[in-house]
Write a protein that holds these residues in place. Structure first.
Motif, short mmCIF file in Angstrom:
data_model
loop_
_atom_site.label_atom_id
_atom_site.label_comp_id
_atom_site.label_asym_id
_atom_site.label_seq_id
_atom_site.Cartn_x
_atom_site.Cartn_y
_atom_site.Cartn_z
N THR A 39 1.98 2.74 -5.84
CA THR A 39 0.84 2.64 -4.93
C THR A 39 1.11 3.42 -3.65
OG1 THR A 39 -0.69 1.12 -3.85
CG2 THR A 39 1.63 0.52 -3.80
N ASP A 40 0.04 3.78 -2.99
CA ASP A 40 0.14 4.44 -1.68
C ASP A 40 -0.20 3.47 -0.56
OD1 ASP A 40 0.86 6.87 -2.80
OD2 ASP A 40 -1.24 7.50 -3.04
N SER A 41 -0.55 2.25 -0.93
CA SER A 41 -0.95 1.25 0.06
C SER A 41 0.28 0.63 0.71
CB SER A 41 -1.77 0.16 -0.64
OG SER A 41 -1.96 -0.94 0.21
N ALA A 42 0.42 0.85 2.02
CA ALA A 42 1.57 0.31 2.76
C ALA A 42 1.64 -1.21 2.69
CB ALA A 42 1.55 0.81 4.19
N PRO A 43 0.51 -1.94 2.83
CA PRO A 43 0.59 -3.40 2.71
C PRO A 43 1.07 -3.87 1.34
CG PRO A 43 -1.47 -2.77 3.77
CD PRO A 43 -0.82 -1.52 3.28
N THR A 44 0.66 -3.18 0.27
CA THR A 44 1.08 -3.56 -1.08
C THR A 44 2.58 -3.30 -1.25
OG1 THR A 44 -1.10 -3.04 -1.96
CG2 THR A 44 0.71 -3.16 -3.55
N ILE A 45 3.03 -2.17 -0.74
CA ILE A 45 4.47 -1.86 -0.84
C ILE A 45 5.27 -2.90 -0.08
CG2 ILE A 45 6.26 -0.21 -0.16
CD1 ILE A 45 4.15 2.02 -0.60
N GLU A 46 4.83 -3.22 1.14
CA GLU A 46 5.56 -4.20 1.95
C GLU A 46 5.55 -5.57 1.29
OE1 GLU A 46 5.83 -6.01 6.46
OE2 GLU A 46 4.40 -4.39 6.06
N SER A 48 5.24 -6.28 -1.90
CA SER A 48 6.07 -6.24 -3.11
C SER A 48 7.55 -6.31 -2.75
CB SER A 48 5.79 -4.96 -3.90
OG SER A 48 4.47 -4.94 -4.37
N GLN A 122 8.88 4.51 5.48
CA GLN A 122 8.69 4.64 4.04
C GLN A 122 10.05 4.58 3.35
OE1 GLN A 122 6.47 8.27 3.39
NE2 GLN A 122 4.62 7.05 3.05
#
Length: 193
Positions: A39-46, A48, A122
């Motif tokens: 994903t490119d979504s910062a909230p989703t990465i964080e 996860s 990132q």
């Protein structure tokens, strides 16, 4: 040391539950890492990576050590033995390696990734995030397969112990037959006298 049946069964249940939990937890880590790297979504990465941190901080090591300890107890308390069958010996060493890798590679790697993401940066290399859980999952699946199939036979030590056991049983059988004949012979002697 041989475990009595209730203790053996209880230990087996603990071992299977801890092993299945460890495998399920690793599957969850793979899914969270896949979500983070696709994903490119910062909230989703964080989210996860933070979820992975919670799992590795609170669940991975207790389940790993419980699996290792219950497996060692089962192998020492049952006829399988720790170093008598190749599949048990292989499982022991693979479990020891994966516990060590979880302690010194997976957990610190996830903690570093969580610190990086929490700082708003990132991830440098997102493949590092998924590599550990994939390797662990592969090892656990392999161990599950050999637990079910029980391949490869006895180790050298196992063959030596089995041969000694068969020799002891054979000698015991000969002594029992000899003592049975003596009793019969003594009874026959009394009857004829």
């Amino acid at each position: 040391m041989k475990l009595r049946r209730p203790a053996r069964r209880a230990t087996l249940v603990v071992h299977v539950a801890a092993s299945a939990g460890w495998l399920g937890l690793t599957l969850g880590l793979v899914a969270l890492a896949a979500a983070a790297i696709t994903t490119d979504s910062a909230p989703t990465i964080e989210a996860s990576v933070r979820s992975m941190k919670v799992f590795t901080d609170w669940l991975v090591l207790p389940l790993a050590f419980l699996t290792l300890l219950s497996g060692v107890l089962l192998s020492l308390g049952t006829p399988w033995g720790l170093a008598q069958h190749r599949w048990v010996y292989t499982k022991f060493w693979l479990t020891l390696v994966t516990v060590t890798a979880s302690t010194f590679a997976l957990r610190p790697g996830v903690n570093d990734a969580a610190a990086t993401v929490s700082a708003g940066e990132q991830l440098a290399d997102s493949t590092d995030l998924i590599a550990g859980p994939i390797v662990s999952m592969s090892a656990y699946l392999f161990m599950m397969v050999i637990s079910v199939l029980k391949p490869w036979g006895l180790t050298r030590r196992g063959r030596r112990l089995r041969a000694a056991h068969h020799t002891d049983q054979k000698q015991l059988g000969q002594k029992q037959r000899a003592s049975t004949h003596k009793k019969v012979d003594a009874e026959v002697m009394r009857q004829t006298a």
